[in-house]
Design a protein around this motif. Structure first.
Motif, mmCIF file in Angstrom:
data_model
loop_
_atom_site.group_PDB
_atom_site.id
_atom_site.type_symbol
_atom_site.label_atom_id
_atom_site.label_comp_id
_atom_site.label_asym_id
_atom_site.label_seq_id
_atom_site.Cartn_x
_atom_site.Cartn_y
_atom_site.Cartn_z
ATOM 1 N N SER A 254 41.875 -61.261 25.035
ATOM 2 C CA SER A 254 42.278 -61.923 23.806
ATOM 3 C C SER A 254 41.816 -60.745 22.669
ATOM 4 C CB SER A 254 41.783 -63.154 23.340
ATOM 5 O OG SER A 254 41.996 -63.580 22.319
ATOM 6 N N PRO A 255 42.727 -60.663 21.838
ATOM 7 C CA PRO A 255 44.169 -61.408 21.751
ATOM 8 C C PRO A 255 45.005 -60.667 23.043
ATOM 9 C CG PRO A 255 43.728 -59.434 20.063
ATOM 10 C CD PRO A 255 42.387 -59.499 20.724
ATOM 11 N N ASP B 13 43.384 -51.102 14.650
ATOM 12 C CA ASP B 13 44.335 -50.707 13.760
ATOM 13 C C ASP B 13 44.067 -49.288 13.349
ATOM 14 O OD1 ASP B 13 46.040 -52.734 13.823
ATOM 15 O OD2 ASP B 13 45.229 -53.650 11.741
ATOM 16 N N ALA B 14 43.257 -48.516 14.452
ATOM 17 C CA ALA B 14 42.916 -46.971 14.350
ATOM 18 C C ALA B 14 41.945 -47.034 13.233
ATOM 19 C CB ALA B 14 43.955 -46.296 14.130
ATOM 20 N N ALA B 15 40.884 -47.901 13.258
ATOM 21 C CA ALA B 15 39.878 -47.955 12.175
ATOM 22 C C ALA B 15 38.976 -46.781 12.082
ATOM 23 C CB ALA B 15 39.048 -49.061 12.466
ATOM 24 N N THR B 16 38.156 -46.613 11.134
ATOM 25 C CA THR B 16 37.500 -45.196 10.883
ATOM 26 C C THR B 16 36.177 -45.449 11.836
ATOM 27 O OG1 THR B 16 36.090 -46.528 9.008
ATOM 28 C CG2 THR B 16 38.043 -45.249 8.799
ATOM 29 N N LEU C 278 52.000 -56.987 12.393
ATOM 30 C CA LEU C 278 51.743 -56.249 13.529
ATOM 31 C C LEU C 278 50.308 -55.644 13.633
ATOM 32 C CD1 LEU C 278 52.594 -54.883 16.328
ATOM 33 C CD2 LEU C 278 53.678 -53.295 15.099
ATOM 34 N N HIS C 279 49.428 -55.551 14.444
ATOM 35 C CA HIS C 279 48.387 -54.922 14.736
ATOM 36 C C HIS C 279 48.100 -54.502 15.990
ATOM 37 C CE1 HIS C 279 46.745 -56.550 10.946
ATOM 38 N NE2 HIS C 279 47.440 -57.672 11.300
ATOM 39 N N SER C 280 47.154 -53.596 16.215
ATOM 40 C CA SER C 280 46.797 -53.150 17.580
ATOM 41 C C SER C 280 45.381 -53.238 17.752
ATOM 42 C CB SER C 280 47.242 -51.394 17.594
ATOM 43 O OG SER C 280 46.644 -50.775 16.874
ATOM 44 N N THR D 278 45.816 -49.762 25.059
ATOM 45 C CA THR D 278 46.077 -50.450 23.777
ATOM 46 C C THR D 278 46.977 -51.515 23.729
ATOM 47 O OG1 THR D 278 45.824 -48.433 22.722
ATOM 48 C CG2 THR D 278 46.985 -49.910 21.204
ATOM 49 N N LYS D 279 46.684 -52.844 23.070
ATOM 50 C CA LYS D 279 47.551 -53.906 23.067
ATOM 51 C C LYS D 279 48.058 -54.156 21.562
ATOM 52 C CE LYS D 279 45.793 -56.576 26.949
ATOM 53 N NZ LYS D 279 45.298 -58.074 27.422
#
Length: 371
Positions: A205-206, A245-248, A271-273, A294-295
């Motif tokens: 999850s998610p 979301d490709a965070a830092t 939308l998010h990843s 990656t989801k």
């Protein structure tokens, strides 16, 4: 004489009856008095809920580590948070008993990641990009992010550590033919090196292509090592690190010990990843060979502004409203929804939900539903 005896017996019965009546009246008075006392006590004594409501759990957070304007060598860092409670006993009691009482962290204005204990949280980040960062902390409890607890925003910088050899990880790990990664870990008892098989992290999850109501999601990961006992022994200090979301940087949560899953709040509608990986139990570096696929997922927003449709389905005698984004999967949505209400793999639930969502989707496509 018989007449006199009957008179005496009648008088005796009368006296006995009178005594019984008086005793009953006295008992009734005692019961009435006791009931009045109980009512007074109930009015004066707060219930457990009222007692909890009167507890003073107000607190302010202060970030001790990293210090303001500090420079950190490497891409991993710990966060130390001090809880300045107005009443420490009340605060500790409330947060130890809470299911969702956590410290939440926002790194570089990202949504708040929550899941670290407010009592003795081990807050860790890995794989941070080189450069300037900001961090802020808040308390979350009983479904609410408490703004009054917000810490001062701390600024710091991460720089590449020249003493770190990036090739070491490749020498310490290898990938077997069955997809299982072998990771070398030091044996603390004799100083030797142990080869531990580590699995790929699976994100439960998610779920992929599923839309979630509101602006938050719960994170659940599955780690299924081939040798569970050996893995837990040497990876008990490891983290499962997630990146949305490709965070830092990756936000890291204990791989063992915490039964309450972390969650992320304040996501923008749409939308998010997400991806996840295990950290090395000694260095804290990400083990990229354990990285999940990656989801993508969606959050509908508080007003379902990112939902293409909002389907209605009758489940367990109640009407449920289920938002679905434009790129979402109806079958995955049905599976995810039924799983979230405890009906995972229940064909009657997934079939009914899928039917209603498909019907709403077709109506939308045909223009029967307003945008």
């Amino acid at each position: 004489p018989p007449v006199k005896n009957r008179s005496s017996q009648q008088k005796q019965r009368q006296n006995t009856y009178i005594q019984e009546v008086e005793q009953e009246e006295h008992s009734q008075q005692q019961r009435h008095h006791h009931q009045q006392q109980q009512r007074v006590l109930q009015q004066e004594t707060p219930t457990s809920t009222e007692q909890n409501e009167t507890k003073n759990t107000n607190a302010k957070l202060s970030i001790l580590e990293p210090p303001m304007d500090s420079i950190i060598a490497g891409s991993n860092f710990k966060v130390s948070v001090q809880v300045l409670a107005e009443n420490q006993d009340d605060f500790t009691d409330a947060y130890e008993k809470s299911n969702d009482g956590k410290i939440c962290i926002s790194l570089d204005d990202s949504p708040f990641h929550c899941g670290w204990s407010a009592i003795d949280g081990n807050i860790f980040f890995s794989n941070a990009i080189e450069g300037s960062h900001t961090i802020v902390a808040m308390l979350y409890n009983n479904g609410t992010l408490h703004n009054e607890s917000r810490s001062e925003t701390i600024s710091f910088t991460t720089v590449q550590n020249p003493d770190i050899d990036s090739d070491d990880d490749d020498e310490d790990s290898s990938l077997s033919l069955d997809g299982t990664s072998n990771q070398k870990v030091k044996n603390s008892s004799n100083g030797g090196v142990v080869n531990v098989k580590v699995p790929t992290v699976q994100i439960d999850s998610p779920a992929d292509k599923v839309t979630y109501p509101g602006t938050s999601v719960t994170i659940r990961n599955i780690v299924d090592p081939p040798e569970p006992e050996l893995f837990e022994r040497y990876f008990k200090h490891s983290f499962i690190c997630i990146n949305i979301d490709a965070a830092t940087a990756h936000s890291c949560f204990a791989a063992f010990g915490d039964t309450n899953p972390p969650f992320v709040i304040g996501l923008d509608p749409g939308l998010h990843s997400i991806e996840a990986a295990l950290s090395h139990p000694e260095s804290g570096d990400l083990l990229f060979q354990t990285s999940s696929s990656t989801k993508i997922f969606y959050v509908a927003g508080e007003l379902n502004e990112a939902a293409y449709i909002v389907g209605e389905a009758a489940v367990d005698g109640a009407t449920r409203f289920i938002p679905v984004a434009k790129g979402g999967s109806l079958s995955a949505q049905a599976d995810g929804f039924c799983s979230s209400i405890g009906l995972k793999e229940d064909i009657s639930c997934t079939g009914s939900v899928f039917h209603h969502l498909s019907k709403a989707w077709r109506a939308k496509e045909l223009g029967f539903v307003n945008s």
